[in-house]
Scaffold this motif. Structure first.
Motif, mmCIF file in Angstrom:
data_model
loop_
_atom_site.group_PDB
_atom_site.id
_atom_site.type_symbol
_atom_site.label_atom_id
_atom_site.label_comp_id
_atom_site.label_asym_id
_atom_site.label_seq_id
_atom_site.Cartn_x
_atom_site.Cartn_y
_atom_site.Cartn_z
ATOM 1 N N GLU A 241 0.808 -1.201 0.000
ATOM 2 C CA GLU A 241 0.000 0.000 0.000
ATOM 3 C C GLU A 241 0.845 1.256 0.000
ATOM 4 O O GLU A 241 2.025 1.241 0.343
ATOM 5 C CB GLU A 241 -0.945 0.011 1.211
ATOM 6 N N GLU A 343 -2.658 -2.931 -3.005
ATOM 7 C CA GLU A 343 -2.626 -4.077 -3.923
ATOM 8 C C GLU A 343 -2.720 -5.367 -3.125
ATOM 9 O O GLU A 343 -2.089 -5.510 -2.081
ATOM 10 C CB GLU A 343 -1.324 -4.087 -4.717
ATOM 11 N N VAL A 398 -6.711 -1.434 -5.585
ATOM 12 C CA VAL A 398 -7.841 -0.531 -5.348
ATOM 13 C C VAL A 398 -7.319 0.800 -4.847
ATOM 14 O O VAL A 398 -6.260 0.884 -4.238
ATOM 15 C CB VAL A 398 -8.829 -1.115 -4.316
ATOM 16 N N ALA A 410 -11.376 -2.791 -1.131
ATOM 17 C CA ALA A 410 -10.688 -4.071 -1.327
ATOM 18 C C ALA A 410 -11.596 -5.211 -0.867
ATOM 19 O O ALA A 410 -11.724 -6.239 -1.539
ATOM 20 C CB ALA A 410 -9.376 -4.090 -0.549
#
Lengths: 498, 137
Positions: A241, A343, A398, A410
């Protein structure tokens, strides 16, 4: 700009690079092994060249065949993706000799960072903090055991050339160091063709925070901020992230400066990532000792979309422009992190059976869509996931206004991701993003391992709607979708199609 | 179509492309199903169900052992190392061979003390689940 490039990779990253090429009007050449004749990256390329059997060493790692494919198709440049030949300086040099542009850093920069011992020495002289460790000149098991004793346990043993957690072993107080050394050496020889091992001290409960850097051939080198990748299993990243919940603006600036210094020290060009361990036990105000240089990945990272979503940049486009000699396609002073991106790596693996990698047909495969959702994948419904390669199925990325909004997104997207035919970690990922520790941002690289019993606890209860379909499915012939071949046959890459 | 289970009853409709709509007490549920009629894969609310395999799940990466005493791979894999030879005496937990699949090493360990009768694979060979790799007695 290039008119045609060859993508020396497979799976989601090959497909992702091709997408940017299409946007830039660049023709694409795929390469493929016997196992990938009908893989997504082959179907989506303008041209495709067969480069050998399924075993990576005889196909995707065969520099000679790949360069021959570039020559025969007239490709002007090669994008190596990640893994395979991406961090192989000999390949980069061979490209240059063949008159083909290698889309990545100069071979000397790769060589300097590829040798962990050389990189450390260079970092120390460049003022970048490092963790205690060494690559013994004597690589005998006995000498490596001595090295484990010198750096102290817990120790990490890993291939000197390579990355991505492949071949890495942890040796704690009671572990069999000899078995770990031998296993790591076997992995290193198999994956990288070089069994040289590196031994280092393991910092306990660290965060993994890395800085994306970008450098052009005109002397510009900038930080594109951090990605926190503390959620890992066996040193393989699972969730990444940006921004990191752990960084203050001041620490972000210091780490960014250290990363740029690291890149400049090796004359770096193109996209690269400087990985740091962030030590949570270091007292605040402990100066430079709160983060340590881990390694530099001299390539595009798997998790690069996280940076793309918060900065709004297309890193592959920037790679292509910089490789063609143009300056950075963005104004450094205008860069910032907008919102939050996460991710999640969807792997074909079974959390209930010790994360055994899964191979087989994707009987049903429906990716999530909607606001703030991006899926990078190399498969579609009916494809067969082959046994020979990394079990990464897709990357769900996302973005949201805040970390909490991104986590909720997510959760929603994972709940829409339908994969039937092979077991995946999607259920585990969903429990992960729902977990209070993850929501609170209290992350470290051991968190996922500690949460696993909780995240994999299965309920054998079958909900009513499932029971209903179980009863009706067998008696509704039009609904039954059966593959026409043995589900685990890796040689039959055609798969079933409805 | 109307359905009844042990606990409830409702309406289920096959939509197509693997998708089902199940309505119980006015509440609609989305379900996906695929695979063989006797061993389907079923998705509901983000979770995958395998009604046929609940009972035969194993919880470790050790090899499957059939009744004749031979060990086979739990998944398609490449043989990376063979640590024993025919005639060797092995103890429970000893590593017999090392498989590799998708960049992961999977040690195959002896499930019990015994003697190696035969080795059914070579280093570098791609092996399929169910094919005997080592026979123990």
């Amino acid at each position: 700009m290039f008119r045609k490039i060859l993508i020396a990779n497979r799976g989601e990253i090959a497909v992702r690079v091709m997408r940017t090429c299409r946007e830039m009007g660049i023709a694409t050449v795929a390469v493929y092994s016997d196992a990938d004749r009908r893989a997504r990256h082959v179907l989506e390329a303008d041209e495709a060249v067969h480069v050998g059997p399924a075993a990576p060493a005889e196909s995707y790692l065969d520099a000679g065949r790949i360069l021959e494919a570039a020559r025969s198709t007239g490709a002007e440049a090669v994008h190596p993706g990640y893994g395979f030949l991406s961090e192989n300086p000999a390949f980069a040099a061979a490209c240059a000799d063949a008159g083909v542009v290698f889309i990545g850093p100069p071979p000397d920069a790769m060589r300097a960072m590829g040798s962990k011992i050389g990189a450390r020495r260079l970092m120390q002289t460049s003022g970048v903090p490092v963790v205690p460790g060494e690559t013994p000149a004597d690589q005998s098991t006995r000498a490596l055991l001595d090295a484990v004793t010198r750096v102290g346990r817990p120790a990490l043993i890993k291939p000197s050339s390579g990355g991505g957690g492949i071949g890495m072993r942890v040796v704690r107080a009671d572990d069999d160091a000899e078995a770990a050394i031998e296993g790591a050496r076997r992995d290193a020889e198999h994956a990288f063709g070089d069994g040289t091992l590196y031994v280092e001290r393991l910092v306990e409960r660290p965060r993994h925070v890395e800085i994306q850097i970008f450098a052009d051939t005109h002397g510009n080198c900038v930080s594109l901020f951090e990605r926190e990748c503390s959620i890992q299993r066996r040193h393989q990243k699972v969730m990444e992230e940006s921004p990191s919940p752990a960084l203050t603006p001041e620490l972000r600036t210091r780490m960014g400066e250290a990363a740029v210094a690291a890149a400049r020290a090796v004359g770096y060009q193109n996209a690269g990532t400087v990985e740091f361990l962030l030590d949570p036990s270091a007292a605040l105000g402990a100066g430079d000792q709160s983060f340590f240089f881990l390694e530099m990945n001299t390539r595009l990272q798997v998790e690069h979309p996280v940076t793309e979503l918060v900065t709004g940049l297309d890193l592959v486009r920037a790679q292509l422009l910089v490789a063609a000699g143009q300056p950075l396609p963005f104004r450094p002073e205008r860069l910032n992190q907008r919102g939050h991106a996460i991710e999640l790596r969807v792997y074909a693996e079974d959390p209930a059976t010790g994360f055994l990698p899964q191979a087989g047909p994707l009987l049903l495969y429906r990716e999530p869509r909607g606001p703030g959702v991006r899926v990078d994948s190399g498969f579609s419904e009916g494809d067969t996931v082959p046994v020979h390669y990394d079990p990464l199925l897709a990357k769900l990325v996302v973005s949201g206004e805040t970390r909490q909004a991104a986590l909720a997104r997510a959760d929603r997207a994972l709940g829409e991701f339908v994969v039937l035919g092979i077991t995946t970690n999607i259920g585990l990922l969903r429990r992960l993003v729902q977990h209070p520790e993850v929501r609170a941002g209290r992350l470290d690289t051991g968190l996922l391992d500690r949460l696993l019993p909780e995240l994999t606890a299965g309920s054998s209860e079958m909900p009513e709607p499932v029971a209903a379909v179980v009863g009706l499915y067998a008696t509704t012939p039009s609904a039954v979708a059966t593959p026409g071949h043995a589900t685990n046959d890796p040689w039959n890459s055609g798969g079933w199609r409805p | 179509m109307r359905f009844t289970t042990d606990a409830t009853s409702g309406e289920a409709e096959f939509i197509g492309n693997g998708e089902w709509r199940v309505v119980i007490d006015g509440q609609a549920h989305r379900v996906f199903a695929a695979g063989p009629a006797d061993a389907p894969w079923i998705w509901y609310d983000g979770v995958v169900y395998r009604p046929d395999v609940y009972d035969r799940r194993t919880t470790s990466s050790t090899a499957r052992r059939d009744t004749t005493g031979s060990l086979s791979a739990p998944m398609p894999a490449t043989v990376r190392a063979i640590e024993v030879a025919a005639g060797d005496h092995v103890s429970r937990g000893d590593t017999l061979l090392v498989l590799e699949a998708m960049k992961m090493e999977l040690p195959i360990k002896a499930p019990a003390d015994g003697t190696v009768v035969s080795i059914g694979c070579r280093v570098g060979e791609l092996v399929q689940p169910g094919v005997p790799l080592v026979e123990l007695r």
